[in-house]
Design a protein around this motif. Structure first.
Motif, PDB file in Angstrom:
ATOM      1  N   TYR A  50       1.052  -1.199  -0.101  1.00 20.31           N
ATOM      2  CA  TYR A  50      -0.084   0.092  -0.182  1.00 20.31           C
ATOM      3  C   TYR A  50       0.767   1.119   0.029  1.00 20.31           C
ATOM      4  CZ  TYR A  50      -3.006  -3.975   1.324  1.00 20.31           C
ATOM      5  OH  TYR A  50      -3.678  -5.045   1.188  1.00 20.31           O
ATOM      6  N   SER A  96      -5.858  -0.884  -1.601  1.00 17.26           N
ATOM      7  CA  SER A  96      -6.625  -0.712  -0.283  1.00 17.26           C
ATOM      8  C   SER A  96      -6.847  -2.335   0.148  1.00 17.26           C
ATOM      9  CB  SER A  96      -7.845   0.149  -0.060  1.00 17.26           C
ATOM     10  OG  SER A  96      -8.501   0.029   0.977  1.00 17.26           O
ATOM     11  N   LEU A 101      -9.191   1.587   4.652  1.00 16.39           N
ATOM     12  CA  LEU A 101      -8.363   2.561   3.793  1.00 16.39           C
ATOM     13  C   LEU A 101      -7.036   2.541   4.544  1.00 16.39           C
ATOM     14  CD1 LEU A 101      -8.394   3.963   0.981  1.00 16.39           C
ATOM     15  CD2 LEU A 101      -8.646   5.962   2.404  1.00 16.39           C
ATOM     16  N   VAL A 130     -14.653   1.075   3.388  1.00 22.92           N
ATOM     17  CA  VAL A 130     -13.539   1.588   2.595  1.00 22.92           C
ATOM     18  C   VAL A 130     -14.025   3.091   1.777  1.00 22.92           C
ATOM     19  CG1 VAL A 130     -12.017   1.483   0.452  1.00 22.92           C
ATOM     20  CG2 VAL A 130     -12.077  -0.121   2.628  1.00 22.92           C
TER      21      VAL A 130
END
Length: 337
Positions: A50, A96, A101, A130
């Motif tokens: 991420y 994600s 998130l 999210v």
């Protein structure tokens, strides 16, 4: 740019692709010559996928972007067609988890300051939570979710959203990741989408045919050999369109074959051909910047990839991902032999 120079460069890149494919086919276990005067490799990475995607985004879009795509970093299906679409809209692809998130993704969205965030995939891939967290980054952003009944419909919906029309499209299997991800920069070079099919089918499905027709596609690039996209699908495409298959003896050589589409590539991104996550972000970055993207193993550089680099002689070679993904050997251009 002078037309003769463009044609000459395209011929050179096609020759590079052909030479690298020949190297892959002839290697037969013999180690090629040492890398010839390649620039020292660079690396973009952070502590996880991420954060790495956020680093790639900041590198490729330092001044922000009007549109950003968000896909799962846990499963590859919905991310396969996002790279070409994001490149078309001049933005990155970020990752994600399904449940929440990641802070790095939220921070990068805030830095990019997009007017639109496109969430690709339904709530089994990226939850409603999210989506709420994305909206909270900036309540003024438009947040759009694109999700079909399966990965194939999702890819068609992504294409239809990002492209009002397209004269070209790439067709790749949606059942595995390497070919579709490698196709993103080539698709961006031809201003077209990547559409996913069940490559094992004996014929082209009616829904994909309808999308190609609605976009006005006249040329299709089929990515991968017949084990990836069947001869029947290619024949159905060939009955209506100008069709070219891009395939090598393995995923690494197939990525090299796609170099034929590019007119030039001063920068080459190297991503894992064994893991998908960094290539999802890399495809959008490469496509938006007019760069190439090739595949490597964690432990070494495949002979086809190395031959392409030696022939292309780019100014920059940038590895995406840390050493657990691409180890020190590919960074030193050490051949798999």
């Amino acid at each position: 740019m002078d037309g003769r120079k463009v044609i000459s460069t395209r011929r050179r890149v096609r020759a590079i692709a052909a030479a690298a494919l020949a190297a892959a086919m002839l290697a037969a276990g013999a180690a090629p010559a040492a890398a010839q005067a390649l620039p020292p490799s660079e690396r973009l990475f952070n502590t996880d996928r991420y954060q790495t995607a956020a680093v790639v985004s900041e590198h490729a879009f330092p001044s922000g972007a009007d549109t950003a795509y968000l896909v799962s970093g846990e499963i590859f299906a919905d991310g396969l067609s996002a790279g070409a679409a994001a490149a078309q809209e001049g933005g990155p692809v970020l990752l994600s988890t399904r449940a929440s998130l990641p802070p790095a993704t939220a921070s990068e969205l805030a830095r990019l300051d997009p007017t639109t965030v496109v969430i690709v995939g339904g709530t089994p891939s990226l939850s409603a939570g999210v989506e709420a967290e994305v909206r909270a980054v900036d309540p003024g952003m438009s947040v759009v979710r694109v999700a079909g009944a399966d990965r194939f419909e999702t890819s068609r919906m992504v294409a239809e959203r990002a492209f009002e029309s397209a004269s070209s499209a790439f067709i790749a299997t949606g059942l595995r990741f390497p070919d579709a991800l490698a196709a993103a920069p080539a698709a961006a070079a031809r201003s077209g989408p990547v559409l996913l099919v069940d490559g094992g089918r004996a014929s082209l499905d009616a829904a994909t045919e309808a999308t190609l027709e609605s976009l006005g596609v006249a040329w299709a690039g089929v990515v991968g050999g017949e084990d990836a996209v069947s001869r029947g699908i290619l024949d159905d495409l060939d009955a209506e369109l100008d069709v070219r298959r891009f395939a090598g003896p393995d995923r690494f050589a197939t990525a090299v074959a796609l170099l034929e589409v590019l007119s030039a590539a001063d920068t080459v991104y190297i991503v894992s051909g064994e893991r998908f996550e960094d290539a999802i972000a890399g495809g959008a970055a490469a496509g938006a910047r007019g760069a190439a993207m090739l595949l490597a193993r964690q432990a070494c550089m495949p002979s086809s990839t190395l031959a392409a680099l030696e022939s292309l002689q780019p100014d920059r070679i940038i590895l995406l991902g840390g050493e657990p993904t691409l180890g020190p050997s590919p960074a030193r251009y050490e051949s798999c032999g």
